[in-house]
Scaffold this motif. Structure first.
Motif, short mmCIF file in Angstrom:
data_model
loop_
_atom_site.label_atom_id
_atom_site.label_comp_id
_atom_site.label_asym_id
_atom_site.label_seq_id
_atom_site.Cartn_x
_atom_site.Cartn_y
_atom_site.Cartn_z
N GLU A 43 -1.73 -6.72 -1.63
CA GLU A 43 -1.73 -5.27 -1.89
C GLU A 43 -0.67 -4.57 -1.04
OE1 GLU A 43 -2.69 -1.44 -3.22
OE2 GLU A 43 -3.02 -3.44 -4.05
N LYS A 44 -0.57 -5.00 0.21
CA LYS A 44 0.41 -4.40 1.10
C LYS A 44 1.83 -4.63 0.58
CE LYS A 44 1.90 -4.37 5.96
NZ LYS A 44 1.68 -4.96 7.31
N ASP A 45 2.09 -5.84 0.12
CA ASP A 45 3.42 -6.17 -0.42
C ASP A 45 3.70 -5.36 -1.69
OD1 ASP A 45 3.76 -7.94 1.63
OD2 ASP A 45 3.24 -9.73 0.45
N ALA A 46 2.68 -5.19 -2.54
CA ALA A 46 2.84 -4.44 -3.79
C ALA A 46 3.15 -2.97 -3.50
CB ALA A 46 1.57 -4.56 -4.63
N GLU A 47 2.46 -2.40 -2.54
CA GLU A 47 2.70 -1.00 -2.18
C GLU A 47 4.10 -0.82 -1.60
OE1 GLU A 47 -0.42 0.18 0.42
OE2 GLU A 47 -2.01 -0.12 -1.06
N SER A 48 4.52 -1.78 -0.78
CA SER A 48 5.85 -1.70 -0.18
C SER A 48 6.93 -1.80 -1.27
CB SER A 48 6.02 -2.83 0.83
OG SER A 48 7.32 -2.83 1.37
N ALA A 49 6.75 -2.71 -2.21
CA ALA A 49 7.72 -2.89 -3.29
C ALA A 49 7.79 -1.65 -4.18
CB ALA A 49 7.35 -4.12 -4.12
N ALA A 50 6.64 -1.05 -4.47
CA ALA A 50 6.60 0.15 -5.31
C ALA A 50 7.28 1.32 -4.61
CB ALA A 50 5.16 0.49 -5.66
N THR A 51 7.02 1.46 -3.32
CA THR A 51 7.63 2.55 -2.54
C THR A 51 9.16 2.40 -2.52
OG1 THR A 51 5.66 2.73 -1.15
CG2 THR A 51 7.71 3.67 -0.29
N GLN A 52 9.62 1.17 -2.33
CA GLN A 52 11.06 0.92 -2.31
C GLN A 52 11.69 1.19 -3.67
OE1 GLN A 52 13.13 0.21 0.28
NE2 GLN A 52 14.72 0.48 -1.27
N ALA A 53 10.99 0.80 -4.73
CA ALA A 53 11.51 1.03 -6.09
C ALA A 53 11.61 2.53 -6.39
CB ALA A 53 10.60 0.35 -7.11
N MET A 54 10.64 3.31 -5.91
CA MET A 54 10.67 4.76 -6.09
C MET A 54 11.86 5.37 -5.34
SD MET A 54 8.21 5.75 -8.07
CE MET A 54 6.69 5.04 -8.74
N ALA A 55 12.10 4.86 -4.13
CA ALA A 55 13.21 5.38 -3.33
C ALA A 55 14.55 5.10 -4.01
CB ALA A 55 13.18 4.76 -1.93
N THR A 56 14.69 3.90 -4.58
CA THR A 56 15.93 3.54 -5.28
C THR A 56 16.14 4.44 -6.50
OG1 THR A 56 15.75 1.23 -4.55
CG2 THR A 56 17.15 1.69 -6.46
N ALA A 57 15.07 4.64 -7.26
CA ALA A 57 15.17 5.49 -8.45
C ALA A 57 15.47 6.94 -8.08
CB ALA A 57 13.87 5.40 -9.25
N THR A 58 14.95 7.40 -6.96
CA THR A 58 15.19 8.77 -6.53
C THR A 58 16.66 8.99 -6.20
OG1 THR A 58 12.95 8.98 -5.63
CG2 THR A 58 14.60 10.51 -4.79
N THR A 59 17.26 8.02 -5.51
CA THR A 59 18.66 8.13 -5.11
C THR A 59 19.61 7.91 -6.28
OG1 THR A 59 18.08 7.33 -2.91
CG2 THR A 59 20.41 7.27 -3.52
N THR A 60 19.33 6.88 -7.07
CA THR A 60 20.17 6.54 -8.23
C THR A 60 19.27 6.50 -9.46
OG1 THR A 60 21.53 5.15 -6.78
CG2 THR A 60 21.86 4.92 -9.16
N LEU A 61 19.15 7.65 -10.08
CA LEU A 61 18.19 7.77 -11.19
C LEU A 61 18.84 7.40 -12.51
CD1 LEU A 61 15.39 8.48 -12.13
CD2 LEU A 61 16.05 10.89 -12.22
N ASN A 62 18.33 6.32 -13.10
CA ASN A 62 18.71 5.93 -14.45
C ASN A 62 17.53 5.20 -15.07
OD1 ASN A 62 18.84 3.16 -13.51
ND2 ASN A 62 20.88 3.63 -12.70
N GLN A 63 17.63 4.88 -16.34
CA GLN A 63 16.48 4.29 -17.03
C GLN A 63 16.12 2.93 -16.46
OE1 GLN A 63 14.72 6.08 -19.43
NE2 GLN A 63 13.25 4.46 -18.97
N LYS A 64 17.12 2.15 -16.06
CA LYS A 64 16.85 0.82 -15.50
C LYS A 64 16.03 0.92 -14.22
CE LYS A 64 19.18 -3.29 -13.70
NZ LYS A 64 20.49 -3.94 -13.39
N ASN A 65 16.44 1.78 -13.30
CA ASN A 65 15.71 1.92 -12.04
C ASN A 65 14.33 2.53 -12.24
OD1 ASN A 65 17.82 0.83 -10.59
ND2 ASN A 65 18.69 2.80 -9.99
N LEU A 66 14.21 3.42 -13.22
CA LEU A 66 12.90 4.00 -13.51
C LEU A 66 11.95 2.95 -14.07
CD1 LEU A 66 11.50 6.79 -13.40
CD2 LEU A 66 12.10 7.08 -15.80
N ASP A 67 12.46 2.06 -14.91
CA ASP A 67 11.62 0.98 -15.45
C ASP A 67 11.18 0.02 -14.34
OD1 ASP A 67 11.87 2.01 -17.98
OD2 ASP A 67 13.50 0.66 -18.58
N SER A 68 12.07 -0.24 -13.40
CA SER A 68 11.71 -1.11 -12.27
C SER A 68 10.61 -0.48 -11.42
CB SER A 68 12.95 -1.37 -11.40
OG SER A 68 13.94 -2.08 -12.13
N ALA A 69 10.68 0.83 -11.25
CA ALA A 69 9.65 1.54 -10.49
C ALA A 69 8.30 1.46 -11.21
CB ALA A 69 10.06 3.00 -10.29
#
Length: 285
Positions: A43-69
């Protein structure tokens, strides 16, 4: 076997059973603890990965990064954490929609820069890009809007000037024709008055005349033919990137260059990063 021996044997067996049960209990407890720790780590790893994916999408917002999030978010199980991240995801999704809408409307206006309605729609869409990460894109879209608006204003000013010149020429022509008509009426009226004042019923004999032959009239010089040239110019280099000569009529030339601009200026901007302007010039053939 004596009774004493039996008692010792029974006591030994009882002790062995107790030790065996205790060992089994400890093993079960250890297994449960290990399983709990493993689930917590997942669970800890999943939360960390989701948080990182959100940060990436926030900085570089496109459909690919949003799907990863979205994919990372689906792996989070903790309801509180998932609710928080879901709100962030929905905000990113709305932001991407605004970006796509603004980009499309600006492109539509560039292809039809004389359309005021499309300009207003594009301007309103660009104004919705308020996130700091979209500042560069917003500035770029605003620059494209301003360039196309400037071209449209120049074309409208040229049309207004041509219409004013045409109206003035028409007014002058009407005034000239009116004066000529009045002069003819006045001459005719004067001649009639002279004839009426003679009061003579007998026609007078005309005086003899010896007409002098006149020289043949010289043909009037031909008027020079005015033609128009439509052109498109790179506003950065000053280079004329397209032109068409020999156009008969100002409005015809203006329509031709307007159509060329709508079809090509945006692609030229994408290739060079330079804005353009268009115009119409007249010359004597």
């Amino acid at each position: 076997m004596t009774n004493k021996t039996k008692l010792v044997t029974i006591a030994t067996l009882a002790l062995s059973s107790t030790m065996l049960l205790t060992a089994c209990g400890n093993n079960t407890k250890a297994t449960n603890t290990s399983s709990t720790d493993q689930s917590a780590q997942i669970e800890k790893d999943a939360e960390s990965a989701a948080t990182q994916a959100m940060a990436t999408a926030t900085t570089t917002l496109n459909q690919k990064n949003l799907d990863s999030a979205q994919t990372a978010l689906d792996k989070v199980k903790d309801s509180d954490v998932k609710d928080k991240l879901t709100k962030e995801y929905n905000a990113l999704k709305s932001r991407l929609t605004n970006i796509n809408t603004a980009t499309k409307l600006v492109s539509d206006y560039q292809k039809d820069a004389m359309n005021t309605g499309k300009y207003n729609s594009a301007k309103a869409a660009v104004a919705k890009l308020t996130d700091k990460n979209d500042a560069k894109l917003k500035a770029d879209l605003e620059a494209k809007l301003a360039a196309s608006k400037k071209q449209a204003d120049s074309a409208n000013a040229a049309k207004a000037a041509a219409a004013s010149a045409s109206n003035n020429a028409s007014d002058n022509s009407v005034a000239s024709n009116s004066n000529a008509g009045n002069s003819g009426t006045s001459n005719q009226y004067a001649g009639g008055a002279t004839g009426g004042n003679t009061g003579s019923a007998t026609p007078s004999t005309p005086a003899a005349s010896n007409p002098t032959p006149s020289a043949p009239a010289k043909p009037a010089p031909s008027q020079p033919k005015i033609l128009y040239r439509a052109w498109e110019q790179d506003t950065v280099t000053g280079k004329i990137i397209w032109q068409q000569d020999g156009i008969d009529g100002y409005y015809t030339a203006l329509n031709i260059v307007d159509a060329w601009d709508n079809a090509n200026s945006y692609h030229y901007f994408q290739q060079t990063g330079h804005t353009t302007r268009f115009g119409v010039s007249q010359y004597v053939a």
